[in-house]
Scaffold this motif. Structure first.
Motif, mmCIF file in Angstrom:
data_model
loop_
_atom_site.group_PDB
_atom_site.id
_atom_site.type_symbol
_atom_site.label_atom_id
_atom_site.label_comp_id
_atom_site.label_asym_id
_atom_site.label_seq_id
_atom_site.Cartn_x
_atom_site.Cartn_y
_atom_site.Cartn_z
ATOM 1 N N GLU A 97 -19.292 19.039 -30.770
ATOM 2 C CA GLU A 97 -19.691 19.300 -32.157
ATOM 3 C C GLU A 97 -20.423 18.126 -32.784
ATOM 4 O O GLU A 97 -21.375 18.302 -33.524
ATOM 5 C CB GLU A 97 -18.463 19.671 -32.989
ATOM 6 C CG GLU A 97 -17.895 21.020 -32.639
ATOM 7 C CD GLU A 97 -16.677 21.378 -33.480
ATOM 8 O OE1 GLU A 97 -16.146 20.495 -34.196
ATOM 9 O OE2 GLU A 97 -16.252 22.539 -33.403
ATOM 10 N N THR A 98 -19.955 16.909 -32.487
ATOM 11 C CA THR A 98 -20.529 15.727 -33.130
ATOM 12 C C THR A 98 -21.438 14.912 -32.217
ATOM 13 O O THR A 98 -22.204 14.084 -32.691
ATOM 14 C CB THR A 98 -19.413 14.785 -33.626
ATOM 15 O OG1 THR A 98 -18.704 14.274 -32.488
ATOM 16 C CG2 THR A 98 -18.468 15.500 -34.568
ATOM 17 N N GLY A 99 -21.311 15.114 -30.897
ATOM 18 C CA GLY A 99 -22.069 14.305 -29.951
ATOM 19 C C GLY A 99 -21.435 12.956 -29.688
ATOM 20 O O GLY A 99 -21.972 12.141 -28.933
ATOM 21 N N GLU A 100 -20.273 12.704 -30.296
ATOM 22 C CA GLU A 100 -19.582 11.428 -30.129
ATOM 23 C C GLU A 100 -19.044 11.295 -28.704
ATOM 24 O O GLU A 100 -18.448 12.217 -28.158
ATOM 25 C CB GLU A 100 -18.417 11.339 -31.117
ATOM 26 C CG GLU A 100 -17.593 10.104 -30.989
ATOM 27 C CD GLU A 100 -16.382 10.121 -31.918
ATOM 28 O OE1 GLU A 100 -15.617 9.154 -31.852
ATOM 29 O OE2 GLU A 100 -16.202 11.075 -32.675
ATOM 30 N N VAL A 101 -19.262 10.130 -28.131
ATOM 31 C CA VAL A 101 -18.736 9.832 -26.804
ATOM 32 C C VAL A 101 -17.246 9.547 -26.953
ATOM 33 O O VAL A 101 -16.845 8.700 -27.751
ATOM 34 C CB VAL A 101 -19.462 8.620 -26.183
ATOM 35 C CG1 VAL A 101 -18.832 8.225 -24.870
ATOM 36 C CG2 VAL A 101 -20.940 8.931 -26.013
ATOM 37 N N LEU A 102 -16.425 10.275 -26.202
ATOM 38 C CA LEU A 102 -14.980 10.168 -26.365
ATOM 39 C C LEU A 102 -14.336 9.126 -25.467
ATOM 40 O O LEU A 102 -13.308 8.559 -25.809
ATOM 41 C CB LEU A 102 -14.332 11.533 -26.113
ATOM 42 C CG LEU A 102 -14.802 12.639 -27.047
ATOM 43 C CD1 LEU A 102 -14.168 13.960 -26.659
ATOM 44 C CD2 LEU A 102 -14.482 12.298 -28.501
ATOM 45 N N ASP A 103 -14.883 8.893 -24.300
ATOM 46 C CA ASP A 103 -14.326 7.934 -23.355
ATOM 47 C C ASP A 103 -15.439 7.075 -22.784
ATOM 48 O O ASP A 103 -16.595 7.452 -22.804
ATOM 49 C CB ASP A 103 -13.647 8.661 -22.182
ATOM 50 C CG ASP A 103 -12.440 9.470 -22.614
ATOM 51 O OD1 ASP A 103 -11.674 8.972 -23.455
ATOM 52 O OD2 ASP A 103 -12.264 10.586 -22.100
ATOM 53 N N GLU A 104 -15.036 5.931 -22.235
ATOM 54 C CA GLU A 104 -15.992 5.107 -21.510
ATOM 55 C C GLU A 104 -16.492 5.887 -20.297
ATOM 56 O O GLU A 104 -15.739 6.660 -19.703
ATOM 57 C CB GLU A 104 -15.332 3.818 -21.038
ATOM 58 C CG GLU A 104 -15.009 2.853 -22.150
ATOM 59 C CD GLU A 104 -16.254 2.299 -22.807
ATOM 60 O OE1 GLU A 104 -17.205 1.936 -22.079
ATOM 61 O OE2 GLU A 104 -16.283 2.245 -24.040
ATOM 62 N N PRO A 105 -17.750 5.711 -19.923
ATOM 63 C CA PRO A 105 -18.247 6.402 -18.731
ATOM 64 C C PRO A 105 -17.453 5.976 -17.489
ATOM 65 O O PRO A 105 -17.056 4.825 -17.369
ATOM 66 C CB PRO A 105 -19.694 5.940 -18.606
ATOM 67 C CG PRO A 105 -20.030 5.297 -19.891
ATOM 68 C CD PRO A 105 -18.763 4.883 -20.541
ATOM 69 N N VAL A 106 -17.242 6.926 -16.609
ATOM 70 C CA VAL A 106 -16.582 6.662 -15.337
ATOM 71 C C VAL A 106 -17.673 6.659 -14.271
ATOM 72 O O VAL A 106 -18.382 7.658 -14.110
ATOM 73 C CB VAL A 106 -15.529 7.746 -15.020
ATOM 74 C CG1 VAL A 106 -14.935 7.537 -13.636
ATOM 75 C CG2 VAL A 106 -14.454 7.777 -16.090
ATOM 76 N N VAL A 107 -17.823 5.548 -13.574
ATOM 77 C CA VAL A 107 -18.820 5.458 -12.513
ATOM 78 C C VAL A 107 -18.248 6.125 -11.269
ATOM 79 O O VAL A 107 -17.194 5.741 -10.771
ATOM 80 C CB VAL A 107 -19.212 3.993 -12.232
ATOM 81 C CG1 VAL A 107 -20.168 3.923 -11.055
ATOM 82 C CG2 VAL A 107 -19.829 3.366 -13.466
ATOM 83 N N LEU A 108 -18.964 7.145 -10.803
ATOM 84 C CA LEU A 108 -18.541 7.898 -9.626
ATOM 85 C C LEU A 108 -19.130 7.321 -8.347
ATOM 86 O O LEU A 108 -18.498 7.360 -7.298
ATOM 87 C CB LEU A 108 -18.959 9.360 -9.768
ATOM 88 C CG LEU A 108 -18.461 10.073 -11.029
ATOM 89 C CD1 LEU A 108 -19.138 11.431 -11.182
ATOM 90 C CD2 LEU A 108 -16.948 10.214 -10.990
ATOM 91 N N ALA A 109 -20.360 6.826 -8.435
ATOM 92 C CA ALA A 109 -21.049 6.220 -7.287
ATOM 93 C C ALA A 109 -22.141 5.312 -7.817
ATOM 94 O O ALA A 109 -22.728 5.588 -8.863
ATOM 95 C CB ALA A 109 -21.649 7.298 -6.389
#
Length: 81
Positions: free
Chosen positions: A57-69
């Motif tokens: 709804e807001t576009g707010e990032v909720l968590d730090e990005p998780v690097v997968l590779a």
């Protein structure tokens, strides 16, 4: 607060001595994004797959990005800890 998790592969290219962002590709799962990053490792100066959760709804990032590779030369924000 409805949230959506995105799985993204960001490709990086070298232009002279500069590292520039190339294409950003969306995927449906973490496994798909990681596999694409692995395949792209030899074709680009750098490539990273990340998982990001966002409030839709807001576009707010909720968590730090998780690097997968991660492969190759990447910006500082994706440097290994």
């Amino acid at each position: 607060m409805p949230a959506k998790t995105y799985f993204i592969v960001q490709q990086y290219e070298k232009r002279g001595r500069r590292l520039v962002a190339g294409r950003q590709l969306p995927f449906n799962t973490a496994a798909e994004a990681s596999a694409r990053a692995d395949r792209d490792a030899d074709r680009f100066a750098g490539v990273v797959a990340v998982q990001q959760t966002v409030d839709i709804e807001t576009g707010e990032v909720l968590d730090e990005p998780v690097v997968l590779a991660r492969h190759g030369e990447l910006p500082r924000e994706f440097a290994e800890d």
